[in-house]
Design a protein around this motif. Sequence first.
Motif, PDB file in Angstrom:
ATOM      1  N   GLY A  86       5.349   6.487  -1.652  1.00 30.78           N
ATOM      2  CA  GLY A  86       4.006   6.669  -0.678  1.00 30.78           C
ATOM      3  C   GLY A  86       2.945   7.689  -1.604  1.00 30.78           C
ATOM      4  O   GLY A  86       3.055   8.281  -2.826  1.00 30.78           O
ATOM      5  N   SER A  87       1.807   7.702  -1.023  1.00 30.43           N
ATOM      6  CA  SER A  87       0.701   8.277  -1.539  1.00 30.43           C
ATOM      7  C   SER A  87       0.909   9.757  -1.197  1.00 30.43           C
ATOM      8  O   SER A  87       1.228  10.264  -0.258  1.00 30.43           O
ATOM      9  CB  SER A  87      -0.672   7.769  -0.940  1.00 30.43           C
ATOM     10  OG  SER A  87      -1.742   8.666  -1.024  1.00 30.43           O
ATOM     11  N   PRO A  88       0.644  10.705  -2.225  1.00 35.33           N
ATOM     12  CA  PRO A  88       0.862  12.056  -2.229  1.00 35.33           C
ATOM     13  C   PRO A  88       0.067  12.586  -1.009  1.00 35.33           C
ATOM     14  O   PRO A  88       0.329  13.237  -0.254  1.00 35.33           O
ATOM     15  CB  PRO A  88       0.229  12.677  -3.493  1.00 35.33           C
ATOM     16  CG  PRO A  88       0.435  11.455  -4.571  1.00 35.33           C
ATOM     17  CD  PRO A  88       0.205  10.231  -3.692  1.00 35.33           C
ATOM     18  N   LEU A  89      -1.285  12.015  -0.931  1.00 32.77           N
ATOM     19  CA  LEU A  89      -2.236  12.651   0.340  1.00 32.77           C
ATOM     20  C   LEU A  89      -1.575  11.988   1.471  1.00 32.77           C
ATOM     21  O   LEU A  89      -1.688  12.727   2.520  1.00 32.77           O
ATOM     22  CB  LEU A  89      -3.526  11.953   0.025  1.00 32.77           C
ATOM     23  CG  LEU A  89      -4.456  12.492   1.081  1.00 32.77           C
ATOM     24  CD1 LEU A  89      -4.906  13.807   1.313  1.00 32.77           C
ATOM     25  CD2 LEU A  89      -5.860  11.563   0.982  1.00 32.77           C
ATOM     26  N   ALA A  90      -0.936  10.893   1.901  1.00 30.17           N
ATOM     27  CA  ALA A  90      -0.333  10.531   2.808  1.00 30.17           C
ATOM     28  C   ALA A  90       0.844  11.182   3.225  1.00 30.17           C
ATOM     29  O   ALA A  90       1.142  11.910   4.392  1.00 30.17           O
ATOM     30  CB  ALA A  90      -0.021   8.904   2.785  1.00 30.17           C
ATOM     31  N   SER A 138       0.840  -1.270  -0.003  1.00 31.12           N
ATOM     32  CA  SER A 138       0.055   0.026   0.003  1.00 31.12           C
ATOM     33  C   SER A 138       0.803   1.247   0.047  1.00 31.12           C
ATOM     34  O   SER A 138       1.978   1.313   0.629  1.00 31.12           O
ATOM     35  CB  SER A 138      -1.052   0.083   1.245  1.00 31.12           C
ATOM     36  OG  SER A 138      -1.758   1.284   1.284  1.00 31.12           O
ATOM     37  N   PRO A 139       0.467   2.246  -0.599  1.00 28.85           N
ATOM     38  CA  PRO A 139       1.337   3.524  -0.596  1.00 28.85           C
ATOM     39  C   PRO A 139       1.231   4.104   0.722  1.00 28.85           C
ATOM     40  O   PRO A 139       1.820   5.088   0.923  1.00 28.85           O
ATOM     41  CB  PRO A 139       0.609   4.254  -1.907  1.00 28.85           C
ATOM     42  CG  PRO A 139      -0.719   3.776  -2.117  1.00 28.85           C
ATOM     43  CD  PRO A 139      -0.408   2.240  -1.665  1.00 28.85           C
ATOM     44  N   TRP A 140       0.211   3.755   1.530  1.00 30.93           N
ATOM     45  CA  TRP A 140       0.108   4.339   3.039  1.00 30.93           C
ATOM     46  C   TRP A 140       1.169   3.519   3.676  1.00 30.93           C
ATOM     47  O   TRP A 140       0.958   4.152   4.923  1.00 30.93           O
ATOM     48  CB  TRP A 140      -1.298   4.395   3.356  1.00 30.93           C
ATOM     49  CG  TRP A 140      -2.234   5.470   2.589  1.00 30.93           C
ATOM     50  CD1 TRP A 140      -2.646   5.229   1.172  1.00 30.93           C
ATOM     51  CD2 TRP A 140      -2.640   6.338   3.048  1.00 30.93           C
ATOM     52  NE1 TRP A 140      -3.439   6.477   0.866  1.00 30.93           N
ATOM     53  CE2 TRP A 140      -3.413   7.118   2.240  1.00 30.93           C
ATOM     54  CE3 TRP A 140      -2.651   7.229   4.263  1.00 30.93           C
ATOM     55  CZ2 TRP A 140      -4.064   8.550   2.291  1.00 30.93           C
ATOM     56  CZ3 TRP A 140      -3.267   8.390   4.545  1.00 30.93           C
ATOM     57  CH2 TRP A 140      -4.093   9.026   3.388  1.00 30.93           C
ATOM     58  N   TYR A 141       1.432   2.565   3.408  1.00 27.95           N
ATOM     59  CA  TYR A 141       1.943   1.715   4.266  1.00 27.95           C
ATOM     60  C   TYR A 141       3.291   2.286   5.088  1.00 27.95           C
ATOM     61  O   TYR A 141       3.336   2.296   6.542  1.00 27.95           O
ATOM     62  CB  TYR A 141       2.824   0.287   3.755  1.00 27.95           C
ATOM     63  CG  TYR A 141       3.522  -0.616   4.596  1.00 27.95           C
ATOM     64  CD1 TYR A 141       2.749  -1.152   5.576  1.00 27.95           C
ATOM     65  CD2 TYR A 141       4.765  -0.669   4.170  1.00 27.95           C
ATOM     66  CE1 TYR A 141       3.582  -2.367   6.199  1.00 27.95           C
ATOM     67  CE2 TYR A 141       5.538  -1.673   5.117  1.00 27.95           C
ATOM     68  CZ  TYR A 141       4.885  -2.163   6.003  1.00 27.95           C
ATOM     69  OH  TYR A 141       5.737  -3.229   6.842  1.00 27.95           O
ATOM     70  N   THR A 142       4.375   2.770   4.395  1.00 29.46           N
ATOM     71  CA  THR A 142       5.443   3.337   5.305  1.00 29.46           C
ATOM     72  C   THR A 142       4.990   4.677   5.976  1.00 29.46           C
ATOM     73  O   THR A 142       5.511   4.868   7.262  1.00 29.46           O
ATOM     74  CB  THR A 142       6.699   3.817   4.327  1.00 29.46           C
ATOM     75  OG1 THR A 142       6.994   2.577   3.287  1.00 29.46           O
ATOM     76  CG2 THR A 142       7.817   4.275   5.022  1.00 29.46           C
ATOM     77  N   TRP A 143       4.102   5.347   5.319  1.00 30.46           N
ATOM     78  CA  TRP A 143       3.653   6.675   6.465  1.00 30.46           C
ATOM     79  C   TRP A 143       2.878   6.295   7.529  1.00 30.46           C
ATOM     80  O   TRP A 143       2.977   6.893   8.629  1.00 30.46           O
ATOM     81  CB  TRP A 143       2.842   7.559   5.187  1.00 30.46           C
ATOM     82  CG  TRP A 143       3.803   8.505   4.559  1.00 30.46           C
ATOM     83  CD1 TRP A 143       3.565   8.409   3.272  1.00 30.46           C
ATOM     84  CD2 TRP A 143       4.651   9.409   4.889  1.00 30.46           C
ATOM     85  NE1 TRP A 143       4.451   8.986   2.556  1.00 30.46           N
ATOM     86  CE2 TRP A 143       4.992  10.119   3.795  1.00 30.46           C
ATOM     87  CE3 TRP A 143       4.938  10.141   6.088  1.00 30.46           C
ATOM     88  CZ2 TRP A 143       6.231  11.033   3.515  1.00 30.46           C
ATOM     89  CZ3 TRP A 143       5.739  11.183   6.141  1.00 30.46           C
ATOM     90  CH2 TRP A 143       6.301  11.460   5.026  1.00 30.46           C
ATOM     91  N   LEU A 144       2.074   5.106   7.428  1.00 35.92           N
ATOM     92  CA  LEU A 144       1.410   4.671   8.612  1.00 35.92           C
ATOM     93  C   LEU A 144       2.238   4.089   9.553  1.00 35.92           C
ATOM     94  O   LEU A 144       2.050   4.442  10.963  1.00 35.92           O
ATOM     95  CB  LEU A 144       0.450   3.713   8.064  1.00 35.92           C
ATOM     96  CG  LEU A 144      -0.862   4.416   7.380  1.00 35.92           C
ATOM     97  CD1 LEU A 144      -1.852   3.197   7.045  1.00 35.92           C
ATOM     98  CD2 LEU A 144      -1.755   5.201   8.567  1.00 35.92           C
ATOM     99  N   LEU A 145       3.412   3.416   9.091  1.00 35.37           N
ATOM    100  CA  LEU A 145       4.482   2.849  10.357  1.00 35.37           C
ATOM    101  C   LEU A 145       4.866   4.231  11.055  1.00 35.37           C
ATOM    102  O   LEU A 145       5.271   4.011  12.237  1.00 35.37           O
ATOM    103  CB  LEU A 145       5.450   1.963   9.363  1.00 35.37           C
ATOM    104  CG  LEU A 145       5.122   0.817   8.823  1.00 35.37           C
ATOM    105  CD1 LEU A 145       6.349   0.177   8.186  1.00 35.37           C
ATOM    106  CD2 LEU A 145       4.694  -0.089  10.092  1.00 35.37           C
ATOM    107  N   MET A 146       5.359   5.042  10.177  1.00 34.29           N
ATOM    108  CA  MET A 146       5.893   6.388  10.855  1.00 34.29           C
ATOM    109  C   MET A 146       4.853   7.116  11.661  1.00 34.29           C
ATOM    110  O   MET A 146       5.279   7.533  13.067  1.00 34.29           O
ATOM    111  CB  MET A 146       6.197   7.176   9.666  1.00 34.29           C
ATOM    112  CG  MET A 146       7.305   8.380  10.129  1.00 34.29           C
ATOM    113  SD  MET A 146       6.155   9.630  10.806  1.00 34.29           S
ATOM    114  CE  MET A 146       5.410  10.333   9.450  1.00 34.29           C
ATOM    115  N   GLY A 147       3.543   7.047  11.187  1.00 31.28           N
ATOM    116  CA  GLY A 147       2.890   8.035  12.111  1.00 31.28           C
ATOM    117  C   GLY A 147       2.430   7.260  13.396  1.00 31.28           C
ATOM    118  O   GLY A 147       2.259   7.778  14.592  1.00 31.28           O
ATOM    119  N   ILE A 148       2.292   5.905  13.066  1.00 29.07           N
ATOM    120  CA  ILE A 148       1.820   5.261  14.552  1.00 29.07           C
ATOM    121  C   ILE A 148       2.850   5.279  15.348  1.00 29.07           C
ATOM    122  O   ILE A 148       2.513   5.599  16.701  1.00 29.07           O
ATOM    123  CB  ILE A 148       1.244   3.690  14.241  1.00 29.07           C
ATOM    124  CG1 ILE A 148      -0.112   4.011  13.196  1.00 29.07           C
ATOM    125  CG2 ILE A 148       1.183   3.013  15.258  1.00 29.07           C
ATOM    126  CD1 ILE A 148      -0.517   2.366  12.573  1.00 29.07           C
TER     127      ILE A 148
END
Length: 322
Positions: free
Chosen positions: A146-150, A59-69
Amino acid sequence: MDMMNQMLATGETQMDAREAKRVFSRIGFAAFAAMLSIQVVQTVLVLLCTSLAPELTYSPWYTWLLMGISTFLVGYPLFFLITKSLPSYPAAQPRFAPPGKFFKTLVISFGAMYLFNYISLALVALVGLLKGGDVSNPLVDMTSTGSPLATFLFGCVGAPITEELVFRKRIIDKMRPFGDKVCIFASAFVFGLFHGNLSQMFYAFALGAIFAYITLKTGSCRTSMVLHFVVNFFGTTLMPGLLNWSMSASEEMMLLVSGLAGLFILAMIVLSLVFFFTSLKKLTFDPPAVGVSGLFGKLFANPGMICYMVVCLLCVAAVTML
């Protein structure tokens, strides 16, 4: 200065060298715990995702979610919790920077980011030659895949808000009695190391110093949040987005956008140097409100900061060797 004089008069900042080292060490331990917890949580999440839901890793959100959480929900709250018991000395009259000062600081921030980024690129290239391979840049990896929105939500909104609350508001409020220079250096140093890689830590240190100075002078991190947002938006969203769009449009458009981006960067570096050197004589720094000598030495010579520096250097080494 009025606030510092008032604190001295009331005896609120009376402390010895041992107490000063305790404050520095507590902040160091808080940064160490935040950094370590982020690495642990990310490792656990990666193991869970790869074993239970491997499709999520694409998922293009995967890395950003790892960082965010790991960062927003674990690391930074832990930093606040560990430093909660330390006395706070918030500014008496927080305000936003005047438009002229904001514009000059923004230009200086852009110039510092691009100039120190080029220094980082040269260092990374040298390390790559010695290593015999490319050195990973986590930010580029995240923004390119990553996703541009993420990227916008986590990198341009979430990061500026949380990082300014932690590395400017929290650290400065706890360290204000030690004087502006100690606050600025400590904020920039902890912030720069926290990025954990050679590609970002030098320009993060420079930006951290600028943001810390404007926070001290305005008594609020609101100005630094906006500055941080604009800088991150240009660096992670606008510029990469325009370059990616131009490459998909045509070769002529790619050359045009690349040329304009280069001119913008050059203009920001030159103008920032002009603003910086013409403003040097106008810079003011409140002295320490405590009678403790050798504050900069005590900032590093304590268990908390030593642990923090070690774990950050290990992260840098790990990223460099990947």
